[in-house]
Scaffold this motif. Structure first.
Motif, PDB file in Angstrom:
ATOM      1  N   MET A  94     -50.434  -2.368  -5.136  1.00  0.00           N
ATOM      2  CA  MET A  94     -49.585  -1.496  -4.328  1.00  0.00           C
ATOM      3  C   MET A  94     -50.399  -0.854  -3.215  1.00  0.00           C
ATOM      4  SD  MET A  94     -47.237   0.520  -7.089  1.00  0.00           S
ATOM      5  CE  MET A  94     -48.096   0.412  -8.652  1.00  0.00           C
ATOM      6  N   THR A  95     -49.705  -0.479  -2.143  1.00  0.00           N
ATOM      7  CA  THR A  95     -50.343   0.302  -1.092  1.00  0.00           C
ATOM      8  C   THR A  95     -50.697   1.671  -1.670  1.00  0.00           C
ATOM      9  OG1 THR A  95     -48.250   1.222  -0.327  1.00  0.00           O
ATOM     10  CG2 THR A  95     -49.011  -0.819   0.746  1.00  0.00           C
ATOM     11  N   VAL A  96     -51.538   2.396  -0.976  1.00  0.00           N
ATOM     12  CA  VAL A  96     -51.914   3.737  -1.438  1.00  0.00           C
ATOM     13  C   VAL A  96     -50.674   4.609  -1.586  1.00  0.00           C
ATOM     14  CG1 VAL A  96     -53.170   5.839  -0.816  1.00  0.00           C
ATOM     15  CG2 VAL A  96     -54.249   3.621  -0.483  1.00  0.00           C
ATOM     16  N   GLU A  97     -49.779   4.538  -0.623  1.00  0.00           N
ATOM     17  CA  GLU A  97     -48.576   5.373  -0.654  1.00  0.00           C
ATOM     18  C   GLU A  97     -47.692   5.023  -1.846  1.00  0.00           C
ATOM     19  OE1 GLU A  97     -49.557   3.526   2.006  1.00  0.00           O
ATOM     20  OE2 GLU A  97     -50.371   5.139   3.255  1.00  0.00           O
ATOM     21  N   ALA A  98     -47.480   3.738  -2.085  1.00  0.00           N
ATOM     22  CA  ALA A  98     -46.653   3.306  -3.218  1.00  0.00           C
ATOM     23  C   ALA A  98     -47.314   3.687  -4.540  1.00  0.00           C
ATOM     24  CB  ALA A  98     -46.404   1.805  -3.153  1.00  0.00           C
ATOM     25  N   GLN A  99     -48.643   3.582  -4.622  1.00  0.00           N
ATOM     26  CA  GLN A  99     -49.367   3.946  -5.837  1.00  0.00           C
ATOM     27  C   GLN A  99     -49.244   5.440  -6.103  1.00  0.00           C
ATOM     28  OE1 GLN A  99     -51.058   1.748  -7.946  1.00  0.00           O
ATOM     29  NE2 GLN A  99     -51.245   3.470  -9.326  1.00  0.00           N
ATOM     30  N   GLU A 100     -49.373   6.251  -5.058  1.00  0.00           N
ATOM     31  CA  GLU A 100     -49.238   7.701  -5.225  1.00  0.00           C
ATOM     32  C   GLU A 100     -47.834   8.058  -5.695  1.00  0.00           C
ATOM     33  OE1 GLU A 100     -50.418   9.119  -1.366  1.00  0.00           O
ATOM     34  OE2 GLU A 100     -52.534   9.248  -1.942  1.00  0.00           O
ATOM     35  N   ALA A 101     -46.814   7.424  -5.120  1.00  0.00           N
ATOM     36  CA  ALA A 101     -45.430   7.687  -5.543  1.00  0.00           C
ATOM     37  C   ALA A 101     -45.238   7.277  -6.998  1.00  0.00           C
ATOM     38  CB  ALA A 101     -44.454   6.943  -4.639  1.00  0.00           C
ATOM     39  N   ASP A 136     -44.209  14.884 -18.071  1.00  0.00           N
ATOM     40  CA  ASP A 136     -44.003  16.331 -18.200  1.00  0.00           C
ATOM     41  C   ASP A 136     -42.649  16.662 -18.805  1.00  0.00           C
ATOM     42  OD1 ASP A 136     -46.483  16.687 -17.136  1.00  0.00           O
ATOM     43  OD2 ASP A 136     -45.799  17.232 -15.123  1.00  0.00           O
ATOM     44  N   ASP A 137     -41.691  15.738 -18.720  1.00  0.00           N
ATOM     45  CA  ASP A 137     -40.340  16.008 -19.252  1.00  0.00           C
ATOM     46  C   ASP A 137     -40.300  16.003 -20.745  1.00  0.00           C
ATOM     47  OD1 ASP A 137     -39.331  16.331 -16.770  1.00  0.00           O
ATOM     48  OD2 ASP A 137     -38.521  14.297 -16.604  1.00  0.00           O
ATOM     49  N   ARG A 192     -44.193   9.774 -10.153  1.00  0.00           N
ATOM     50  CA  ARG A 192     -43.078   9.509 -11.066  1.00  0.00           C
ATOM     51  C   ARG A 192     -43.562   9.491 -12.512  1.00  0.00           C
ATOM     52  NH1 ARG A 192     -41.860   5.956  -6.981  1.00  0.00           N
ATOM     53  NH2 ARG A 192     -42.678   4.168  -8.124  1.00  0.00           N
ATOM     54  N   GLU A 193     -44.723   8.871 -12.760  1.00  0.00           N
ATOM     55  CA  GLU A 193     -45.281   8.848 -14.117  1.00  0.00           C
ATOM     56  C   GLU A 193     -45.563  10.260 -14.614  1.00  0.00           C
ATOM     57  OE1 GLU A 193     -48.808   6.489 -14.342  1.00  0.00           O
ATOM     58  OE2 GLU A 193     -47.702   4.728 -15.009  1.00  0.00           O
TER      59      GLU A 193
END
Length: 152
Positions: A134-141, A151-152, A145-146
């Motif tokens: 993944m791109t850096v941006e997609a990996q960060e997103a 946390d939920d 989400r993870e």
């Protein structure tokens, strides 16, 4: 005992040094041209061989015999070291699967492109982490989400 954490981190750097030679992929070239793909294939193969060589050393140490420390504290320390070593080997086994997946993506013409967005991952990221999907941006997103779901 096997690889220290610093040595383990250096496995990819060592593989990179063996492969680089006179050629390093450059952004002035067409993205994922045959020369770049061959560079990454060689890097991934060398990285995999380095991991397998280190694993063979661990296997040899395991075959040499059980821990025979007379002092209970020394024995406990040795057993802890072995546990760490075996966990490291397990992580590396998973890494080899990711390397094999990256090699498959090269064969299928998908290497270097984000599995989420389809955009180029970028040469700098791939040189630093050749198994990136993944791109850096997609990996960060993805990591955000993870974290939210944990946390939920």
């Amino acid at each position: 005992m096997g690889l220290s954490a610093a040595t383990e981190i250096d496995i990819l750097a060592t593989a990179r040094r063996k492969v680089v030679g006179d050629y390093v992929p450059d952004s002035s070239e067409p993205y994922m041209n045959p020369k770049q793909l061959e560079f990454f294939r060689n890097l991934l193969v060398e990285w995999k061989h380095s991991i397998l060589d280190a694993a063979a050393g661990t296997l040899q140490q395991l075959q040499d015999g059980p821990i025979r420390e007379p002092d209970m504290n020394d024995r406990a320390s040795s057993e802890t070291d072995w546990g760490i070593e075996l966990r490291t080997r397990d992580r590396q086994r998973k890494l080899i699967a990711k390397i094999d997946s990256a090699l498959r993506r090269i064969d299928e013409g998908e290497y270097g492109f984000c599995e989420v967005t389809g955009e180029p991952i970028g040469l700098g990221r791939l040189i630093a982490r050749p198994i990136a999907t993944m791109t850096v941006e997609a990996q960060e997103a993805h990591e955000r989400r993870e974290k939210i779901s944990r946390d939920d």
